[in-house]
Design an enzyme around this catalytic site. Structure first.
Site, PDB file in Angstrom:
ATOM      1  N   ASP A  28       8.142 -49.113  24.342  1.00 38.27           N
ATOM      2  CA  ASP A  28       7.875 -49.697  23.027  1.00 38.27           C
ATOM      3  C   ASP A  28       7.578 -48.572  22.034  1.00 38.27           C
ATOM      4  O   ASP A  28       6.879 -47.614  22.351  1.00 38.27           O
ATOM      5  CB  ASP A  28       6.682 -50.666  23.117  1.00 38.27           C
ATOM      6  CG  ASP A  28       6.584 -51.569  21.902  1.00 38.27           C
ATOM      7  OD1 ASP A  28       6.832 -52.778  22.033  1.00 38.27           O
ATOM      8  OD2 ASP A  28       6.258 -51.054  20.799  1.00 38.27           O
ATOM      9  N   ILE A  29       8.116 -48.710  20.833  1.00 38.47           N
ATOM     10  CA  ILE A  29       7.967 -47.667  19.807  1.00 38.47           C
ATOM     11  C   ILE A  29       6.523 -47.589  19.286  1.00 38.47           C
ATOM     12  O   ILE A  29       6.110 -46.561  18.753  1.00 38.47           O
ATOM     13  CB  ILE A  29       8.971 -47.939  18.647  1.00 38.47           C
ATOM     14  CG1 ILE A  29       9.310 -46.667  17.905  1.00 38.47           C
ATOM     15  CG2 ILE A  29       8.488 -49.032  17.719  1.00 38.47           C
ATOM     16  CD1 ILE A  29      10.533 -46.803  17.005  1.00 38.47           C
ATOM     17  N   ASN A  85       6.378 -63.284  23.895  1.00 36.75           N
ATOM     18  CA  ASN A  85       6.010 -64.021  22.697  1.00 36.75           C
ATOM     19  C   ASN A  85       7.178 -64.908  22.268  1.00 36.75           C
ATOM     20  O   ASN A  85       8.335 -64.499  22.381  1.00 36.75           O
ATOM     21  CB  ASN A  85       5.674 -63.050  21.563  1.00 36.75           C
ATOM     22  CG  ASN A  85       4.464 -62.187  21.893  1.00 36.75           C
ATOM     23  OD1 ASN A  85       3.508 -62.661  22.496  1.00 36.75           O
ATOM     24  ND2 ASN A  85       4.507 -60.924  21.509  1.00 36.75           N
ATOM     25  N   GLU A  93       8.232 -60.920  16.817  1.00 37.18           N
ATOM     26  CA  GLU A  93       8.735 -60.211  15.633  1.00 37.18           C
ATOM     27  C   GLU A  93      10.210 -59.896  15.752  1.00 37.18           C
ATOM     28  O   GLU A  93      10.906 -59.807  14.738  1.00 37.18           O
ATOM     29  CB  GLU A  93       7.944 -58.914  15.419  1.00 37.18           C
ATOM     30  CG  GLU A  93       6.531 -59.188  14.937  1.00 37.18           C
ATOM     31  CD  GLU A  93       5.703 -57.941  14.752  1.00 37.18           C
ATOM     32  OE1 GLU A  93       6.169 -56.834  15.125  1.00 37.18           O
ATOM     33  OE2 GLU A  93       4.576 -58.077  14.245  1.00 37.18           O
ATOM     34  N   HIS A  98      12.351 -60.618  24.883  1.00 40.13           N
ATOM     35  CA  HIS A  98      11.915 -59.397  25.563  1.00 40.13           C
ATOM     36  C   HIS A  98      10.615 -59.662  26.295  1.00 40.13           C
ATOM     37  O   HIS A  98       9.800 -60.481  25.866  1.00 40.13           O
ATOM     38  CB  HIS A  98      11.760 -58.240  24.575  1.00 40.13           C
ATOM     39  CG  HIS A  98      10.960 -58.581  23.355  1.00 40.13           C
ATOM     40  ND1 HIS A  98      11.502 -59.279  22.289  1.00 40.13           N
ATOM     41  CD2 HIS A  98       9.658 -58.363  23.038  1.00 40.13           C
ATOM     42  CE1 HIS A  98      10.570 -59.449  21.367  1.00 40.13           C
ATOM     43  NE2 HIS A  98       9.439 -58.921  21.806  1.00 40.13           N
ATOM     44  N   HIS A 100       7.254 -57.885  27.604  1.00 42.09           N
ATOM     45  CA  HIS A 100       6.379 -56.718  27.512  1.00 42.09           C
ATOM     46  C   HIS A 100       5.793 -56.438  28.891  1.00 42.09           C
ATOM     47  O   HIS A 100       5.389 -57.380  29.600  1.00 42.09           O
ATOM     48  CB  HIS A 100       5.214 -56.995  26.563  1.00 42.09           C
ATOM     49  CG  HIS A 100       5.599 -57.245  25.135  1.00 42.09           C
ATOM     50  ND1 HIS A 100       5.524 -56.282  24.165  1.00 42.09           N
ATOM     51  CD2 HIS A 100       6.059 -58.361  24.511  1.00 42.09           C
ATOM     52  CE1 HIS A 100       5.910 -56.779  22.998  1.00 42.09           C
ATOM     53  NE2 HIS A 100       6.230 -58.055  23.173  1.00 42.09           N
TER      54      HIS A 100
HETATM   55  P1  AMP Z   1       7.261 -59.023  19.655  1.00 49.37           P
HETATM   56  O1  AMP Z   1       6.101 -59.085  18.691  1.00 49.37           O
HETATM   57  O2  AMP Z   1       6.961 -59.678  20.972  1.00 49.37           O
HETATM   58  O3  AMP Z   1       8.551 -59.506  19.025  1.00 49.37           O
HETATM   59  O4  AMP Z   1       7.421 -57.492  20.025  1.00 49.37           O
HETATM   60  C1  AMP Z   1       8.331 -56.645  19.411  1.00 49.37           C
HETATM   61  C2  AMP Z   1       8.013 -55.259  19.911  1.00 49.37           C
HETATM   62  O5  AMP Z   1       9.136 -54.423  19.667  1.00 49.37           O
HETATM   63  C3  AMP Z   1       6.806 -54.591  19.241  1.00 49.37           C
HETATM   64  O6  AMP Z   1       5.854 -54.244  20.247  1.00 49.37           O
HETATM   65  C4  AMP Z   1       7.408 -53.370  18.560  1.00 49.37           C
HETATM   66  O7  AMP Z   1       6.547 -52.254  18.576  1.00 49.37           O
HETATM   67  C5  AMP Z   1       8.668 -53.138  19.376  1.00 49.37           C
HETATM   68  N1  AMP Z   1       9.746 -52.427  18.706  1.00 49.37           N
HETATM   69  C6  AMP Z   1      10.230 -52.651  17.468  1.00 49.37           C
HETATM   70  N2  AMP Z   1      11.256 -51.832  17.195  1.00 49.37           N
HETATM   71  C7  AMP Z   1      11.444 -51.066  18.302  1.00 49.37           C
HETATM   72  C8  AMP Z   1      12.332 -50.018  18.650  1.00 49.37           C
HETATM   73  N3  AMP Z   1      13.283 -49.587  17.793  1.00 49.37           N
HETATM   74  N4  AMP Z   1      12.218 -49.441  19.859  1.00 49.37           N
HETATM   75  C9  AMP Z   1      11.261 -49.851  20.721  1.00 49.37           C
HETATM   76  N5  AMP Z   1      10.387 -50.848  20.460  1.00 49.37           N
HETATM   77  C10 AMP Z   1      10.463 -51.435  19.259  1.00 49.37           C
END
Ligand code: AMP
Ligand code: ZN
Length: 113
Positions: A28-29, A85, A93, A98, A100
């Site tokens: 995760d970024i 989520n 988001e 995905h 986690h």
């Molecule tokens: P969610 O809130 O469950 O949709 O989680 C989305 C996740 O994606 C968040 O933890 C972000 O930090 C992660 N994220 C967003 N863009 C990227 C990216 N380019 N590479 C890796 N993780 C990302």
């Protein structure tokens, strides 16, 4: 194309820890724990609500991939947390499903404030 499809297509970079024909996993970024990996299907499935009968094997496979990654990262015995989520109240988001995987410290109880 969504951001995770772009990662699958290698159009944007990610720190990939696992890949096969169906699944990808990368760091995760914006990590929320010492280890924070996202495991995604290569197929664009927006949310848990979009899962169908024919995705059963894929979702089972994702958990077996999680187990493998946890072992490779040396956190399988101490433990880890898997989280998905769904939609806005669930805190989603990115609308490409995905999973986690959090690890690397005692995560404590699940608190949903
Ligand atoms: P969610 O809130 O469950 O949709 O989680 C989305 C996740 O994606 C968040 O933890 C972000 O930090 C992660 N994220 C967003 N863009 C990227 C990216 N380019 N590479 C890796 N993780 C990302
Ligand atoms: Zn996508």
């Amino acid at each position: 194309m969504c951001i995770f499809c772009k990662i699958v297509n290698k159009e944007i970079p990610a720190k990939v820890v696992y890949e096969d024909d169906k699944v990808m996993a990368f760091h995760d970024i914006n990590p929320q724990a010492p280890i924070h990996i996202l495991i995604i299907p290569k197929e664009h499935i927006p949310t848990v609500n979009d899962l169908e009968e024919n995705h059963k094997e894929l979702i089972g496979h994702i958990f077996l991939v999680a187990k493998k990654i946890a072992k490779e990262l040396g956190v399988d015995e101490k433990g880890y947390r898997m989280l998905v989520n769904c939609n806005s109240d669930g805190g989603q988001e990115i609308y490409h499903i995905h999973f986690h995987l959090f690890a690397g410290k005692p995560l404590g109880p699940m608190i949903c404030k």
